[in-house]
Design a protein around this motif. Structure first.
Motif, PDB file in Angstrom:
ATOM      1  N   VAL A   1       0.844  -1.189   0.000  1.00 13.61           N
ATOM      2  CA  VAL A   1       0.000   0.000   0.000  1.00 13.61           C
ATOM      3  C   VAL A   1       0.883   1.243   0.000  1.00 13.61           C
ATOM      4  CG1 VAL A   1      -1.803   1.284   1.196  1.00 13.61           C
ATOM      5  CG2 VAL A   1      -1.884  -1.212   1.153  1.00 13.61           C
TER       6      VAL A   1
ATOM      7  N   VAL B   1       1.206   5.129   0.628  1.00 10.07           N
ATOM      8  CA  VAL B   1       0.558   6.245   1.322  1.00 10.07           C
ATOM      9  C   VAL B   1       1.490   7.460   1.306  1.00 10.07           C
ATOM     10  CG1 VAL B   1      -0.934   4.871   2.845  1.00 10.07           C
ATOM     11  CG2 VAL B   1       1.398   5.380   3.567  1.00 10.07           C
TER      12      VAL B   1
ATOM     13  N   GLN C   1     -10.789   4.744  -9.149  1.00 15.52           N
ATOM     14  CA  GLN C   1     -11.697   5.400  -8.217  1.00 15.52           C
ATOM     15  C   GLN C   1     -13.064   5.670  -8.835  1.00 15.52           C
ATOM     16  OE1 GLN C   1     -11.644   9.948  -6.604  1.00 15.52           O
ATOM     17  NE2 GLN C   1      -9.730   8.816  -6.465  1.00 15.52           N
TER      18      GLN C   1
ATOM     19  N   GLU D   1      -7.048   4.358  -5.237  1.00 13.27           N
ATOM     20  CA  GLU D   1      -8.081   4.836  -4.306  1.00 13.27           C
ATOM     21  C   GLU D   1      -9.459   4.317  -4.673  1.00 13.27           C
ATOM     22  OE1 GLU D   1      -7.829   8.456  -2.514  1.00 13.27           O
ATOM     23  OE2 GLU D   1      -5.788   8.929  -3.134  1.00 13.27           O
TER      24      GLU D   1
ATOM     25  N   SER E   1     -12.735   5.505  -2.544  1.00 17.03           N
ATOM     26  CA  SER E   1     -12.907   6.872  -2.036  1.00 17.03           C
ATOM     27  C   SER E   1     -14.239   7.501  -2.419  1.00 17.03           C
ATOM     28  CB  SER E   1     -11.742   7.756  -2.470  1.00 17.03           C
ATOM     29  OG  SER E   1     -11.604   7.697  -3.853  1.00 17.03           O
TER      30      SER E   1
ATOM     31  N   ARG F   1     -17.349   1.496   2.527  1.00 13.04           N
ATOM     32  CA  ARG F   1     -15.891   1.481   2.416  1.00 13.04           C
ATOM     33  C   ARG F   1     -15.295   0.371   3.288  1.00 13.04           C
ATOM     34  NH1 ARG F   1     -15.298   7.200   2.379  1.00 13.04           N
ATOM     35  NH2 ARG F   1     -14.728   7.182   4.561  1.00 13.04           N
TER      36      ARG F   1
ATOM     37  N   ARG G   1     -13.526  -2.886   1.705  1.00 17.56           N
ATOM     38  CA  ARG G   1     -12.117  -3.042   2.080  1.00 17.56           C
ATOM     39  C   ARG G   1     -11.854  -4.481   2.495  1.00 17.56           C
ATOM     40  NH1 ARG G   1     -11.676   0.954   6.644  1.00 17.56           N
ATOM     41  NH2 ARG G   1     -11.632  -0.602   8.264  1.00 17.56           N
TER      42      ARG G   1
ATOM     43  N   TYR H   1      -1.603  -0.764  -4.009  1.00 20.24           N
ATOM     44  CA  TYR H   1      -2.851  -0.103  -3.647  1.00 20.24           C
ATOM     45  C   TYR H   1      -2.532   1.300  -3.133  1.00 20.24           C
ATOM     46  CZ  TYR H   1      -7.547  -0.030  -1.434  1.00 20.24           C
ATOM     47  OH  TYR H   1      -8.846   0.250  -1.079  1.00 20.24           O
TER      48      TYR H   1
ATOM     49  N   THR I   1      -3.848   4.754  -1.366  1.00 24.42           N
ATOM     50  CA  THR I   1      -4.930   5.337  -0.579  1.00 24.42           C
ATOM     51  C   THR I   1      -4.386   6.467   0.281  1.00 24.42           C
ATOM     52  OG1 THR I   1      -6.657   4.933   1.064  1.00 24.42           O
ATOM     53  CG2 THR I   1      -4.632   3.672   1.314  1.00 24.42           C
ATOM     54  N   HIS I   2      -5.275   7.386   0.688  1.00 24.95           N
ATOM     55  CA  HIS I   2      -4.840   8.372   1.673  1.00 24.95           C
ATOM     56  C   HIS I   2      -5.502   8.074   3.023  1.00 24.95           C
ATOM     57  CE1 HIS I   2      -8.447  10.169  -0.228  1.00 24.95           C
ATOM     58  NE2 HIS I   2      -8.765  10.323   1.037  1.00 24.95           N
ATOM     59  N   ASP I   3      -6.216   6.938   3.085  1.00 24.35           N
ATOM     60  CA  ASP I   3      -6.932   6.558   4.301  1.00 24.35           C
ATOM     61  C   ASP I   3      -6.051   5.627   5.142  1.00 24.35           C
ATOM     62  OD1 ASP I   3      -8.506   5.055   6.120  1.00 24.35           O
ATOM     63  OD2 ASP I   3     -10.307   5.397   4.924  1.00 24.35           O
TER      64      ASP I   3
ATOM     65  N   GLU J   1      -7.539   2.169   6.105  1.00 23.51           N
ATOM     66  CA  GLU J   1      -7.554   1.308   4.929  1.00 23.51           C
ATOM     67  C   GLU J   1      -6.142   0.752   4.676  1.00 23.51           C
ATOM     68  OE1 GLU J   1     -10.114   3.102   1.919  1.00 23.51           O
ATOM     69  OE2 GLU J   1      -8.697   2.389   0.419  1.00 23.51           O
TER      70      GLU J   1
END
Ligand code: ADP
Ligand code: ADP
Length: 226
Positions: A34, A36, A83, A160, A163, A170, A174, A190, A192-194, A197
């Motif tokens: 992931v 980030v 997305q 993402e 999102s 979500r 996930r 993958y 993501t900014h979460d 997640e």
């Protein structure tokens, strides 16, 4: 069995901006990495270079032992989940999932087998005749996943993908993505900014900052030792 190797991958945009600095990353077979990092750190640039949607300025990108820098997106054996789903509004769910296979001249019976297999995995069997506008957000996202799965690619890229979904969905999606990736054992990247997640999904987390890898580790290594 597929590994993805980034060897001194760099990106300079035409205006001279260096979005990615000589970046090294090894993703092992079946692993989910992931990406980030703050907005503008280069996550999307990196993913698009892997997909073949953005030219690599220098370095080598390899799947297993094959250098793929110069291959077209469709020749890389990589599937990307976006997305915004990128579904064709005028096509049924079945045809949306079959589209990439038809482009590759897959025999009709094989297309039916692959689409039905993916539909079962994603619980879309009863929706194959619908159009995207007759589906919920979660169902559309599943179709987008289905388009990627039917090809049995060597690598999945996720940009993402959740999102646009509401918070409850979500969380559910996930978990579904995690289960599916484990089951298929497909090497994955993958974005993501979460943070939750990222922690839930990652075998390995890569923290990007200004086009450099700032940290690499398991979620526990990274979030327990900031
Ligand atoms: P992220 O996905 O982490 O938000 P991006 O990969 O979209 O970051 O962008 C990384 C950096 O590259 C940003 O500073 C962005 O402004 C810049 N950038 C993106 N696309 C271009 C482009 N076509 N030309 C010049 N700079 C760009
Ligand atoms: P494949 O699944 O074979 O990799 P895609 O379905 O991603 O191919 O794209 C095939 C072609 O259709 C590309 O030229 C792409 O630009 C175009 N395309 C992709 N998504 C859409 C869309 N939602 N609507 C219209 N055209 C699209």
């Amino acid at each position: 069995m597929s590994t993805l190797t980034l060897n001194k991958i760099a990106k300079s945009y035409p205006n001279g901006f260096k979005a990615i600095h000589e970046l090294n990353l090894d993703i092992s077979d079946g692993e989910m990495v992931v990406l980030v990092g703050p907005s503008g750190c280069g996550k999307s640039t990196l993913l698009r270079m892997i997909a073949g949607l953005e030219e690599i300025s220098s370095g080598d990108l390899s799947i297993d032992t094959t250098r793929v820098n110069d291959l077209e997106p469709g020749e890389r054996d990589i599937a990307m989940v976006f997305q915004n789903y990128a579904l064709y509004p005028h096509m049924t769910v079945f045809n949306n999932m079959a589209y990439g296979l038809r482009n590759r001249k897959t025999p009709k019976q094989e297309i039916e087998r692959l689409v039905n297999e993916a539909a079962t995995m994603l619980e879309l069997d009863h929706l194959l005749d619908r159009k995207p506008n007759q589906l919920s957000g979660g169902q559309r996202q599943r179709v987008a996943m289905g388009r990627a799965i039917v090809r049995h690619p060597k690598v999945f890229l996720f940009d993402e993908p959740l999102s646009n979904l509401d918070a409850k969905l979500r969380v559910q999606m996930r978990l579904e993505i995690k289960k599916l990736q484990r089951r298929l054992g497909t090497t994955s990247v993958y974005v993501t900014h979460d943070q939750v997640e990222a922690m839930t999904l990652a075998d390995k987390l890569v923290v990007l900052n200004k086009g450099n890898v700032e940290q690499v580790g398991t979620p526990i290594e990274i979030y327990d030792n900031p």
